[in-house]
Design an enzyme around this catalytic site. Sequence first.
Site: not given
Length: 479
Positions: A172, A247, A281, A383
């Site tokens: 997906k 992750e 990231c 973040e």
Amino acid sequence: MQLANYIGGRFQPALSGATLDDIEPATGERVAVVPASRAEDVDAAVRAARDAATGAWGAASTAERADLCDAIADAIAADLDRFADLESRDTGKPLRVAKTVDIPRAIENFRFFAGAVRHSATEMHEMADAINYTLRRPLGVVGLITPWNLPLYLLSWKVAPALATGNAVVAKPSEITPLTAHALAETIDRLGAPKGAFNLVHGYGHEVGAAMTAHPGIDGISFTGGTATGKHVGASAGATFKKVSLELGGKNATLVFEDADLDRVLPDIARASFLNQGQICLCGSRILVHRSIHDRVVEGLAAIAKGYRIGDPRDPDTTFGSLTSHAHREKVEGYLALAVQEGGTIVTGGRRPQVPPALANGAFLEPTVITGLGIACRTATEEIFGPVATVHPFDTDAEAVAMANGVQYGLAASVWTRDLARAHRVAAALETGMVWVNCWLKRDLRVPFGGVKASGVGREGGKYSLGFYTNDKNVCIQL
Ligand code: NAD
């Protein structure tokens, strides 16, 4: 473009017929209509995958699986320009980045894991009166869920080892960037892979992703995405005893010591902040600088940020594209307003840039450098995942390490110094899964990739991926 799910070797719409729009972020225009799938589509994909895992695909030899991965790599390489164009349109990233970073890595991922399974071996443990040997078996059906920032790069990082080790896949991609996943399905279909070995289900995370993590027919979930989503994924997958790899997000420190060779390394430090519009990231968004060189670093970074050529991602001269969506730009802009409230000074950037009229509805935002913020404020610890770097002075090595470690995340860090002993000392003390010294994003696909703390659970790469996608079974034989 009209995209379709790929289930059991057939392209098909969502069973409900529902669709969602895929928007090109640089223009604000629709590029594709995408199936908005639901649990029933996931169920069909899992059934097809199970049939493959227990049928022709499950019976394929290691060499046949490796050959398929090599053939996928060759096919993407032969079609690199089209894949890169799709990736650039879908994400807003410069075409040159898609051509030189994203698609080459996707090719490399398939080649690498083809080689890895060809050359992997299992262990034997000898006793005085018995021998043990280890069989390595695929998990069966694995669910792969990926984000929008490096769509094919990260999807292939999971599909390649999953297929190479003999699993059947239900993938997906992000609903925001489905184009190259669809192109991958077309490629695999053209190569005549056994039906059901690779299945693709498009749609929203809370529908398709959630149905995958809860599905009892999926044996393992490999997820890359945000930390908040990762919590749901981990809880849901745990409830059905799936093997899980997570992750997740990062807020990575760039530690610049007073002995760093600034003339040489400043471009790399800027690249670590702003590559892919800061939407990686691993990007270094908290730049910790020894007080004696703070102003030089700020000036140097600001000059580089101002020098990017922002504009049409398709223009080969463009070095800075649009953010991946308008909603994401609003989120990033919210952090810019917060930074000012928190006492920060925007040294450069912070605005929507001037772009040609054809791109007036694009999600562009200037690369931004901010100073004067406290190290514990929200802008410096949450973040942002955009082109925003905050710079903070430190006085001692111990203070730099404490500042770097003072976040909930622990994905990566980079250390810039000419003092080798200091590099070893600092690298050992950082609470992250990865540390780069005098470089950033240098990747050997054999090394462990992943984070600690809220940045994730598990490792990908080389033998770590092979380990995740397989179960070891020990056989003990009395002599
Ligand atoms: P996201 O978490 O919003 O989405 C990631 C994927 O999860 C998408 O496919 C989404 O549809 C799906 N999803 C959403 N809700 C779900 C649910 N309830 N159950 C299952 N799946 C669900 O992340 P994003 O905004 O697409 O990507 C940005 C994030 O990804 C950032 O936090 C970034 O740091 C992280 N990221 C991490 C790595 C890494 O290797 N650690 C790499 C790239 C990106």
